[in-house]
Scaffold this motif. Structure first.
Motif, PDB file in Angstrom:
ATOM      1  N   TYR A  30       6.967 -27.195  -6.685  1.00 13.29           N
ATOM      2  CA  TYR A  30       6.933 -25.999  -5.718  1.00 13.29           C
ATOM      3  C   TYR A  30       5.859 -26.591  -4.526  1.00 13.29           C
ATOM      4  O   TYR A  30       6.164 -26.424  -3.351  1.00 13.29           O
ATOM      5  CB  TYR A  30       5.766 -25.046  -6.347  1.00 13.29           C
ATOM      6  CG  TYR A  30       6.679 -24.017  -7.426  1.00 13.29           C
ATOM      7  CD1 TYR A  30       7.446 -23.074  -6.998  1.00 13.29           C
ATOM      8  CD2 TYR A  30       6.568 -24.538  -8.723  1.00 13.29           C
ATOM      9  CE1 TYR A  30       8.149 -22.230  -7.834  1.00 13.29           C
ATOM     10  CE2 TYR A  30       7.408 -23.767  -9.898  1.00 13.29           C
ATOM     11  CZ  TYR A  30       8.144 -22.713  -9.217  1.00 13.29           C
ATOM     12  OH  TYR A  30       8.891 -21.964 -10.157  1.00 13.29           O
ATOM     13  N   ILE A  42       9.962 -16.104  -6.050  1.00 12.10           N
ATOM     14  CA  ILE A  42      10.667 -15.513  -7.261  1.00 12.10           C
ATOM     15  C   ILE A  42      11.090 -14.125  -7.109  1.00 12.10           C
ATOM     16  O   ILE A  42      10.124 -13.132  -6.564  1.00 12.10           O
ATOM     17  CB  ILE A  42       9.628 -15.665  -8.590  1.00 12.10           C
ATOM     18  CG1 ILE A  42       9.472 -17.137  -8.741  1.00 12.10           C
ATOM     19  CG2 ILE A  42      10.291 -14.914  -9.751  1.00 12.10           C
ATOM     20  CD1 ILE A  42       8.478 -17.471  -9.681  1.00 12.10           C
ATOM     21  N   GLY A  50      19.537 -19.342  -7.582  1.00  5.06           N
ATOM     22  CA  GLY A  50      18.713 -19.349  -6.526  1.00  5.06           C
ATOM     23  C   GLY A  50      19.538 -19.755  -5.273  1.00  5.06           C
ATOM     24  O   GLY A  50      20.559 -19.874  -5.655  1.00  5.06           O
ATOM     25  N   LEU A  63      14.208 -17.611  -5.988  1.00  6.25           N
ATOM     26  CA  LEU A  63      14.512 -18.217  -7.249  1.00  6.25           C
ATOM     27  C   LEU A  63      14.684 -17.002  -8.233  1.00  6.25           C
ATOM     28  O   LEU A  63      13.789 -16.014  -7.935  1.00  6.25           O
ATOM     29  CB  LEU A  63      13.564 -19.064  -7.727  1.00  6.25           C
ATOM     30  CG  LEU A  63      12.981 -20.083  -7.202  1.00  6.25           C
ATOM     31  CD1 LEU A  63      11.922 -20.813  -7.598  1.00  6.25           C
ATOM     32  CD2 LEU A  63      14.533 -21.307  -7.117  1.00  6.25           C
ATOM     33  N   TRP A  64      15.578 -16.753  -8.866  1.00  5.27           N
ATOM     34  CA  TRP A  64      15.860 -15.529  -9.934  1.00  5.27           C
ATOM     35  C   TRP A  64      14.720 -15.394 -10.987  1.00  5.27           C
ATOM     36  O   TRP A  64      14.276 -16.437 -11.686  1.00  5.27           O
ATOM     37  CB  TRP A  64      17.046 -15.709 -10.756  1.00  5.27           C
ATOM     38  CG  TRP A  64      17.548 -14.673 -11.799  1.00  5.27           C
ATOM     39  CD1 TRP A  64      17.075 -13.448 -11.544  1.00  5.27           C
ATOM     40  CD2 TRP A  64      18.272 -14.751 -12.779  1.00  5.27           C
ATOM     41  NE1 TRP A  64      17.631 -12.500 -12.531  1.00  5.27           N
ATOM     42  CE2 TRP A  64      18.279 -13.403 -13.363  1.00  5.27           C
ATOM     43  CE3 TRP A  64      19.007 -15.839 -13.536  1.00  5.27           C
ATOM     44  CZ2 TRP A  64      19.066 -13.186 -14.504  1.00  5.27           C
ATOM     45  CZ3 TRP A  64      19.713 -15.529 -14.661  1.00  5.27           C
ATOM     46  CH2 TRP A  64      19.659 -14.167 -15.046  1.00  5.27           C
ATOM     47  N   SER A  65      14.070 -14.235 -11.155  1.00  7.97           N
ATOM     48  CA  SER A  65      12.872 -14.230 -12.018  1.00  7.97           C
ATOM     49  C   SER A  65      13.122 -14.077 -13.439  1.00  7.97           C
ATOM     50  O   SER A  65      12.207 -14.231 -14.280  1.00  7.97           O
ATOM     51  CB  SER A  65      12.217 -12.894 -11.652  1.00  7.97           C
ATOM     52  OG  SER A  65      13.260 -11.920 -12.039  1.00  7.97           O
ATOM     53  N   GLU A  69      10.751 -20.928 -16.877  1.00 12.60           N
ATOM     54  CA  GLU A  69      10.116 -21.543 -15.838  1.00 12.60           C
ATOM     55  C   GLU A  69      11.005 -22.956 -15.712  1.00 12.60           C
ATOM     56  O   GLU A  69      11.003 -23.228 -14.606  1.00 12.60           O
ATOM     57  CB  GLU A  69       8.628 -21.881 -16.172  1.00 12.60           C
ATOM     58  CG  GLU A  69       7.937 -22.721 -15.011  1.00 12.60           C
ATOM     59  CD  GLU A  69       7.928 -22.052 -13.769  1.00 12.60           C
ATOM     60  OE1 GLU A  69       7.892 -22.945 -12.466  1.00 12.60           O
ATOM     61  OE2 GLU A  69       8.377 -20.820 -13.300  1.00 12.60           O
ATOM     62  N   ARG A  72      13.866 -22.335 -13.714  1.00 17.29           N
ATOM     63  CA  ARG A  72      13.354 -22.113 -12.423  1.00 17.29           C
ATOM     64  C   ARG A  72      13.108 -23.406 -11.586  1.00 17.29           C
ATOM     65  O   ARG A  72      13.507 -23.643 -10.595  1.00 17.29           O
ATOM     66  CB  ARG A  72      12.429 -21.187 -12.065  1.00 17.29           C
ATOM     67  CG  ARG A  72      12.865 -19.749 -12.232  1.00 17.29           C
ATOM     68  CD  ARG A  72      11.817 -18.667 -11.823  1.00 17.29           C
ATOM     69  NE  ARG A  72      10.525 -18.555 -12.464  1.00 17.29           N
ATOM     70  CZ  ARG A  72      10.296 -18.077 -13.589  1.00 17.29           C
ATOM     71  NH1 ARG A  72      11.022 -17.294 -13.877  1.00 17.29           N
ATOM     72  NH2 ARG A  72       9.152 -17.988 -14.227  1.00 17.29           N
TER      73      ARG A  72
END
Length: 289
Positions: A30, A42, A50, A63-65, A69, A72
């Motif tokens: 990130y 997100i 994504g 990014l798809w929630s 993680e 992601r």
């Protein structure tokens, strides 16, 4: 493709001011996105893992929630690969290196993300000479904060593993190949073995971690490909059971009797099969070491 991904990631990190550091796993992806001028967000209801939204005013990576993680993080690394390739000069260099015939952007972005999160030189140094198994895979997923599938594919690529990673889902008890040679798809498990595997997942949430480690470390499943026996290490989880099927080295002799081994051990480039491969029926039963 892996060497090219390493070159792209090294140049990317250099441009962001990481040139004086040795690249290691568990990178803050990130922070890298922020340094690259992209806002990672997100989003609920996204219809893909994504995507990059680039405009003169802003650059966003959505990014798809829903996924974990670890997934992601890998998706964000993948989208950063797209961002790097959006530079016409970089894309042209990649075209010249790979040629139009072999240029597969999505696979290159996967390789970029894998290299960013799990530097292959670090992986090679840390795990050289180790045996294929869950001990190595779990260590990598912990050190790099990646999923089992992503970690396995990268280990297979860097260390030339001859194994398949399968998953038996508890909701419908279907067994699928998560990564590796697809010839082990559609594994059939007999009733006795299925009852045994179900018992591993029942009450999983209430078991202590050391008990689960003890169980998974002392069990092996046997699959058969024709007359060939394949050992599988088991790792029970809350929602099912992971299998790591280690395929032995093929016999040195050549001839019709060994054709099945060449089929079984065929792995596509980077240990990621392009198609579904042959459909194979397997038998399995539990065995205690």
């Amino acid at each position: 493709m892996n060497a090219l991904a390493e070159t792209l990631v090294t140049a990317f990190c250099h441009a962001l001011g990481f040139e004086g550091r040795k690249r290691r796993p568990k990178v803050d992806v990130y922070e890298l996105a922020e340094r690259a001028g992209a806002e990672a967000r997100i989003e609920r209801g996204l219809h893909e893992d994504g995507r990059v939204e680039d405009s003169p005013l802003h650059t966003r990576i959505l990014l798809w929630s829903s996924p974990a993680e670890t997934r992601r993080r890998f998706t964000l690394g993948h989208e950063l690969g797209h961002l790097v390739l959006s530079d016409p000069r970089v894309f042209r260099m990649v075209q010249l290196e790979l040629g139009d015939k072999w240029l597969q952007v999505e696979r290159l972005c996967d390789a970029f993300s894998a290299e960013l999160l799990m530097p292959r030189r670090w992986v090679a140094r840390r795990y050289v000479g180790t045996e294929e198994g869950f001990d190595v895979l779990r260590d990598l997923t912990h050190e790099a904060d990646v999923s089992f599938s992503a970690g396995f594919i990268h280990l297979a690529s860097v260390l030339h593993w001859r194994a398949s990673l399968l998953y038996l889902r508890r909701d419908d008890w279907s067994c699928t190949v998560a990564a590796g040679p697809s010839q082990l798809a559609d594994v059939e498990i007999d009733t006795h073995s299925m009852d045994f595997l179900r018992s591993l997942t029942v009450g999983h949430a209430g078991r202590r971690r050391e008990e689960l480690d003890s169980v998974s470390g002392n069990l092996v499943l046997h699959l058969w490909k024709g007359s060939h026996q394949i050992s599988c290490e088991l790792l029970p989880t809350r929602n099912g059971v992971w299998f790591l099927a280690v395929l032995p080295r093929p016999p040195k002799e050549t001839g019709p009797a060994n054709e099945s081994w060449r089929d079984l051990l065929h792995v596509a480039d980077d240990a990621w099969p392009e198609g579904d491969g042959e459909r194979a029926s397997e038998r399995a039963r539990p065995h205690t070491r």
